[in-house]
Design a protein around this motif. Structure first.
Motif, PDB file in Angstrom:
ATOM      1  N   UNK A 192      25.748  10.888  88.040  1.00  0.00           N
ATOM      2  CA  UNK A 192      25.687  11.999  87.036  1.00  0.00           C
ATOM      3  C   UNK A 192      27.227  12.374  86.766  1.00  0.00           C
ATOM      4  N   UNK A 193      27.330  13.165  85.490  1.00  0.00           N
ATOM      5  CA  UNK A 193      28.693  13.323  85.375  1.00  0.00           C
ATOM      6  C   UNK A 193      29.358  14.765  85.741  1.00  0.00           C
ATOM      7  N   UNK A 194      28.745  15.562  86.185  1.00  0.00           N
ATOM      8  CA  UNK A 194      29.120  16.967  86.584  1.00  0.00           C
ATOM      9  C   UNK A 194      28.421  17.358  87.750  1.00  0.00           C
ATOM     10  N   UNK A 195      29.112  18.333  88.490  1.00  0.00           N
ATOM     11  CA  UNK A 195      28.591  18.981  89.700  1.00  0.00           C
ATOM     12  C   UNK A 195      27.350  19.895  89.294  1.00  0.00           C
ATOM     13  N   UNK A 196      27.480  20.361  88.213  1.00  0.00           N
ATOM     14  CA  UNK A 196      26.252  21.198  87.305  1.00  0.00           C
ATOM     15  C   UNK A 196      25.016  20.384  87.202  1.00  0.00           C
ATOM     16  N   UNK A 197      25.204  19.189  86.759  1.00  0.00           N
ATOM     17  CA  UNK A 197      24.143  18.198  86.443  1.00  0.00           C
ATOM     18  C   UNK A 197      23.397  18.044  88.003  1.00  0.00           C
ATOM     19  N   UNK A 198      24.406  17.537  88.844  1.00  0.00           N
ATOM     20  CA  UNK A 198      23.742  17.037  90.162  1.00  0.00           C
ATOM     21  C   UNK A 198      23.029  18.015  90.880  1.00  0.00           C
ATOM     22  N   UNK A 199      23.533  19.558  90.861  1.00  0.00           N
ATOM     23  CA  UNK A 199      22.994  20.453  91.493  1.00  0.00           C
ATOM     24  C   UNK A 199      21.530  20.602  90.867  1.00  0.00           C
ATOM     25  N   UNK A 200      21.404  20.761  89.408  1.00  0.00           N
ATOM     26  CA  UNK A 200      20.377  20.876  88.604  1.00  0.00           C
ATOM     27  C   UNK A 200      19.208  19.743  89.131  1.00  0.00           C
ATOM     28  N   UNK A 201      19.722  18.727  88.938  1.00  0.00           N
ATOM     29  CA  UNK A 201      18.847  17.610  89.305  1.00  0.00           C
ATOM     30  C   UNK A 201      18.136  17.339  90.783  1.00  0.00           C
ATOM     31  N   UNK A 202      19.272  18.085  91.734  1.00  0.00           N
ATOM     32  CA  UNK A 202      18.624  17.886  92.985  1.00  0.00           C
ATOM     33  C   UNK A 202      17.706  19.023  93.052  1.00  0.00           C
ATOM     34  N   UNK A 203      17.623  20.158  92.473  1.00  0.00           N
ATOM     35  CA  UNK A 203      16.644  21.246  92.490  1.00  0.00           C
ATOM     36  C   UNK A 203      15.458  20.690  91.667  1.00  0.00           C
ATOM     37  N   UNK A 204      15.532  20.366  90.706  1.00  0.00           N
ATOM     38  CA  UNK A 204      14.465  19.535  90.138  1.00  0.00           C
ATOM     39  C   UNK A 204      13.633  18.499  91.039  1.00  0.00           C
ATOM     40  N   UNK A 205      14.252  17.519  91.359  1.00  0.00           N
ATOM     41  CA  UNK A 205      13.721  16.476  92.066  1.00  0.00           C
ATOM     42  C   UNK A 205      12.907  16.965  93.313  1.00  0.00           C
ATOM     43  N   UNK A 206      13.536  17.861  94.279  1.00  0.00           N
ATOM     44  CA  UNK A 206      12.914  18.437  95.367  1.00  0.00           C
ATOM     45  C   UNK A 206      11.571  19.317  94.738  1.00  0.00           C
ATOM     46  N   UNK A 207      11.790  20.066  93.745  1.00  0.00           N
ATOM     47  CA  UNK A 207      10.754  20.806  93.246  1.00  0.00           C
ATOM     48  C   UNK A 207       9.480  19.900  92.792  1.00  0.00           C
ATOM     49  N   UNK A 208       9.812  18.840  92.119  1.00  0.00           N
ATOM     50  CA  UNK A 208       8.997  17.997  91.379  1.00  0.00           C
ATOM     51  C   UNK A 208       8.385  17.183  92.653  1.00  0.00           C
ATOM     52  N   UNK A 209       9.164  16.560  93.443  1.00  0.00           N
ATOM     53  CA  UNK A 209       8.503  15.782  94.747  1.00  0.00           C
ATOM     54  C   UNK A 209       7.418  16.686  95.752  1.00  0.00           C
ATOM     55  N   UNK A 210       7.995  17.890  95.888  1.00  0.00           N
ATOM     56  CA  UNK A 210       7.219  18.862  96.755  1.00  0.00           C
ATOM     57  C   UNK A 210       5.842  19.219  95.915  1.00  0.00           C
TER      58      UNK A 210
END
Length: 273
Positions: A192-210
């Motif tokens: 990804x291109x920014x730390x904000x995107x990285x943080x948001x995607x990490x939260x989304x991925x963990x939430x979606x997978x769970x």
């Protein structure tokens, strides 16, 4: 593995440590972390210690801590470290998502990634940043454990030897816990291109997978094994284990870390600079 590759990794990881302790952003993070940890140390950890030392009825204690979700606290000889363990399993993975989000992406955003990779390889940069972030977290984990040990010794100096054993046990297990989270953030940061995107995607991925795997396993219990794909899925079980017993689950974060680092290295080798 060439000596030059290892030297580059060492230099990059040292730079990450320097950036934490010598920049305004790093010092502000340390100050915030110190204040938050002081509040945790002074209130829940100290309070639990006072309750355990003043209450003699073990059955009453067991009911109390079961009610607040800390039922396994009585498995620990030192209550301060029992409370620490429960809080740390929540705090440090969360902090990892925040502090490990900017491993690669900010250099790509500023356009400096191409310049850096002219002096070192992509692999050196990727693994050096990962190791640097892990060193920072190891320092923070050890600092919080030593502050808790100080509180324990102040209460009862005879618990020093037991406390030192708890410090080593918890530090090893917490480092293992945050390994896959750091590796996941390294892979996302490379993509990804920014730390904000990285943080948001990490939260989304963990939430979606769970949610998704939880729904699948509810319909087909055999699919519950897919939970191994979720970093930190073993946390509820870890909270019920004390000291070195937690190492029986060490294979889970280690396998997750290897898989995520392999994915991150593949992304890093193919991403445009």
């Amino acid at each position: 593995m060439s000596p030059g590759f290892l030297n580059h990794i060492l230099l990059i990881s040292q730079f990450e440590l320097k950036r934490l302790f010598s920049t305004r952003k790093g010092l502000l993070y340390l100050l915030t972390f110190t204040v938050v940890w002081y509040l945790i140390l002074y209130y829940p950890i100290r309070l639990a210690s006072n309750i355990l030392s003043q209450t003699q009825d073990s059955a009453q204690l067991s009911r109390l801590f079961d009610f607040i979700g800390f039922g396994s606290i009585l498995n620990w000889e030192i209550p301060e470290f029992a409370v620490f363990w429960h809080f740390a399993l929540i705090i440090f993975p969360t902090l990892t998502i925040l502090i490990a989000a900017d491993q690669i992406c900010s250099d790509r955003e500023r356009g400096t990634l191409r310049i850096i990779t002219m002096r070192t390889s992509r692999n050196s940069l990727f693994f050096g940043r990962f190791i640097g972030i892990m060193l920072i977290q190891a320092i923070l984990i050890l600092a919080t454990l030593l502050s808790t040990l100080t509180l324990v010794v102040y209460r009862d100096a005879t618990l020093l030897s037991v406390g030192i054993n708890d410090v080593f046990a918890i530090s090893v297990n917490l480092i293992l816990v945050v390994l896959p989270f750091t590796a996941m953030m390294a892979a996302l940061s490379a993509a990804l291109k920014s730390s904000r995107q990285t943080t948001v995607w990490a939260i989304l991925i963990l939430s979606f997978l769970s949610g998704f795997i939880g729904l699948l396993s509810f319909q087909l219990p055999i699919l519950e094994y897919l939970k191994v794909l979720i970093p930190g899925f073993q946390m509820p079980e870890l909270s019920n284990l004390a000291q070195w017993e937690a190492l029986q689950l060490a294979y889970i974060p280690l396998l997750q870390t290897i898989a995520l680092l392999a994915a991150g290295r593949w992304i890093m080798s193919r991403q445009a600079l």
